[in-house]
Design a protein around this motif. Structure first.
Motif, PDB file in Angstrom:
ATOM      1  N   GLY A  40      -6.910  -4.628  -1.511  1.00  0.00           N
ATOM      2  CA  GLY A  40      -7.294  -3.569  -0.581  1.00  0.00           C
ATOM      3  C   GLY A  40      -8.792  -3.395  -0.633  1.00  0.00           C
ATOM      4  O   GLY A  40      -9.544  -4.351  -0.484  1.00  0.00           O
ATOM      5  N   LYS A  41      -9.256  -2.174  -0.924  1.00  0.00           N
ATOM      6  CA  LYS A  41     -10.694  -1.905  -0.960  1.00  0.00           C
ATOM      7  C   LYS A  41     -11.302  -2.110  -2.343  1.00  0.00           C
ATOM      8  O   LYS A  41     -12.460  -1.802  -2.562  1.00  0.00           O
ATOM      9  CB  LYS A  41     -10.967  -0.480  -0.481  1.00  0.00           C
ATOM     10  CG  LYS A  41     -10.676  -0.299   0.991  1.00  0.00           C
ATOM     11  CD  LYS A  41     -11.157   1.030   1.489  1.00  0.00           C
ATOM     12  CE  LYS A  41     -10.968   1.110   2.994  1.00  0.00           C
ATOM     13  NZ  LYS A  41     -11.527   2.348   3.520  1.00  0.00           N
ATOM     14  N   SER A  42     -10.527  -2.582  -3.311  1.00  0.00           N
ATOM     15  CA  SER A  42     -11.052  -2.863  -4.648  1.00  0.00           C
ATOM     16  C   SER A  42     -10.744  -4.323  -4.984  1.00  0.00           C
ATOM     17  O   SER A  42     -10.224  -5.057  -4.159  1.00  0.00           O
ATOM     18  CB  SER A  42     -10.425  -1.926  -5.679  1.00  0.00           C
ATOM     19  OG  SER A  42      -9.042  -2.171  -5.803  1.00  0.00           O
ATOM     20  N   THR A  54      -4.245  -8.946  -2.403  1.00  0.00           N
ATOM     21  CA  THR A  54      -4.012  -8.965  -0.963  1.00  0.00           C
ATOM     22  C   THR A  54      -4.578 -10.241  -0.346  1.00  0.00           C
ATOM     23  O   THR A  54      -4.592 -10.395   0.872  1.00  0.00           O
ATOM     24  CB  THR A  54      -4.653  -7.735  -0.279  1.00  0.00           C
ATOM     25  OG1 THR A  54      -6.039  -7.681  -0.614  1.00  0.00           O
ATOM     26  CG2 THR A  54      -3.959  -6.456  -0.710  1.00  0.00           C
ATOM     27  N   THR A  85      -2.097   4.706  -0.608  1.00  0.00           N
ATOM     28  CA  THR A  85      -3.239   4.217  -1.388  1.00  0.00           C
ATOM     29  C   THR A  85      -4.061   3.208  -0.588  1.00  0.00           C
ATOM     30  O   THR A  85      -3.580   2.633   0.382  1.00  0.00           O
ATOM     31  CB  THR A  85      -2.765   3.531  -2.690  1.00  0.00           C
ATOM     32  OG1 THR A  85      -1.908   2.439  -2.352  1.00  0.00           O
ATOM     33  CG2 THR A  85      -2.055   4.516  -3.596  1.00  0.00           C
ATOM     34  N   GLU A  86      -5.311   3.003  -1.013  1.00  0.00           N
ATOM     35  CA  GLU A  86      -6.195   2.027  -0.380  1.00  0.00           C
ATOM     36  C   GLU A  86      -6.165   0.697  -1.127  1.00  0.00           C
ATOM     37  O   GLU A  86      -7.002  -0.160  -0.894  1.00  0.00           O
ATOM     38  CB  GLU A  86      -7.621   2.565  -0.321  1.00  0.00           C
ATOM     39  CG  GLU A  86      -7.751   3.753   0.612  1.00  0.00           C
ATOM     40  CD  GLU A  86      -9.184   4.238   0.735  1.00  0.00           C
ATOM     41  OE1 GLU A  86     -10.036   3.868  -0.103  1.00  0.00           O
ATOM     42  OE2 GLU A  86      -9.456   4.982   1.676  1.00  0.00           O
ATOM     43  N   TYR A  87      -5.245   0.533  -2.047  1.00  0.00           N
ATOM     44  CA  TYR A  87      -5.093  -0.698  -2.804  1.00  0.00           C
ATOM     45  C   TYR A  87      -3.606  -1.042  -2.861  1.00  0.00           C
ATOM     46  O   TYR A  87      -2.739  -0.179  -2.735  1.00  0.00           O
ATOM     47  CB  TYR A  87      -5.662  -0.552  -4.220  1.00  0.00           C
ATOM     48  CG  TYR A  87      -5.179   0.673  -4.953  1.00  0.00           C
ATOM     49  CD1 TYR A  87      -3.984   0.661  -5.658  1.00  0.00           C
ATOM     50  CD2 TYR A  87      -5.904   1.856  -4.909  1.00  0.00           C
ATOM     51  CE1 TYR A  87      -3.524   1.796  -6.306  1.00  0.00           C
ATOM     52  CE2 TYR A  87      -5.461   2.990  -5.556  1.00  0.00           C
ATOM     53  CZ  TYR A  87      -4.261   2.949  -6.257  1.00  0.00           C
ATOM     54  OH  TYR A  87      -3.807   4.070  -6.891  1.00  0.00           O
ATOM     55  N   SER A  88      -3.334  -2.314  -3.041  1.00  0.00           N
ATOM     56  CA  SER A  88      -1.959  -2.785  -3.115  1.00  0.00           C
ATOM     57  C   SER A  88      -1.477  -2.707  -4.561  1.00  0.00           C
ATOM     58  O   SER A  88      -2.208  -3.053  -5.486  1.00  0.00           O
ATOM     59  CB  SER A  88      -1.897  -4.230  -2.602  1.00  0.00           C
ATOM     60  OG  SER A  88      -0.576  -4.721  -2.651  1.00  0.00           O
ATOM     61  N   PHE A 148       0.864  -1.183   0.000  1.00  0.00           N
ATOM     62  CA  PHE A 148       0.000   0.000   0.000  1.00  0.00           C
ATOM     63  C   PHE A 148       0.903   1.235   0.000  1.00  0.00           C
ATOM     64  O   PHE A 148       1.043   1.927   1.003  1.00  0.00           O
ATOM     65  CB  PHE A 148      -0.929  -0.024   1.209  1.00  0.00           C
ATOM     66  CG  PHE A 148      -1.906  -1.164   1.172  1.00  0.00           C
ATOM     67  CD1 PHE A 148      -3.143  -1.005   0.566  1.00  0.00           C
ATOM     68  CD2 PHE A 148      -1.587  -2.398   1.708  1.00  0.00           C
ATOM     69  CE1 PHE A 148      -4.044  -2.049   0.509  1.00  0.00           C
ATOM     70  CE2 PHE A 148      -2.484  -3.449   1.662  1.00  0.00           C
ATOM     71  CZ  PHE A 148      -3.708  -3.274   1.057  1.00  0.00           C
TER      72      PHE A 148
END
Length: 159
Positions: free
Chosen positions: A75-77, A59, A41-44, A37
């Motif tokens: 992450g969140k996506s 993730t 960011t909210e994604y790897s 991350f």
């Protein structure tokens, strides 16, 4: 019920296990930038090359969706993710650091493919949900698209 609980115990959560050197599409990350991350960011993600080209990273494990494509959380996506086949549909070996995968970003139509030489030549790969087989025809073929509802296929050689 006991088996389900046992399986839940065996599946690791998104931890250090997924600090890998490959994007969701199976492209190798730069040696100095593993998946993570980065930059808040909210994604790897990781950088794939030195022109700052980057790709999403998983993730957690790739898994099959009901519509017959592989995906993983990032992450969140979520991202499409590829299998780990090592040859294209013509039987040419993939480069070790660019195995068969989707190799595209979320929201785009994609195909499974890999690089087959250092000149950046590439070849289609059978999708993980589609083995190279006759399926009642005199020739062998497989789906190369990420989603079988897209139905894009090619002739292939069995591995």
């Amino acid at each position: 019920m006991i088996i389900t609980r046992l399986l839940l115990l065996l599946v690791p959560v998104a931890t250090e296990v997924f600090k890998t050197n490959f994007t969701a599409g199976n492209t190798r990350c730069r040696y100095d930038n593993t998946c993570g991350f980065h930059q808040g960011t909210e994604y790897s993600w990781c950088y794939r090359d030195y022109s700052d080209g980057w790709g999403y990273c998983c993730t957690d494990y790739c898994r099959m969706q009901p519509r017959d494509y592989l995906w993983c959380p990032s992450g969140k996506s979520w991202q499409h993710c590829g299998g780990f086949k090592t040859k294209d549909i013509s039987g040419r070996p993939c480069l070790e650091d660019h195995l068969c995968g989707m190799h595209y970003e979320e929201g785009e139509n994609g195909y499974h493919w890999c690089l087959v030489d250092l000149n950046r030549n590439w070849g289609y790969c059978c999708a993980p949900h589609s083995a190279c087989a006759n399926r009642g025809y005199s020739y062998t073929w497989c789906y190369i698209s990420g989603d079988i509802t897209y139905y894009d296929w090619q002739y292939c050689q069995r591995e």
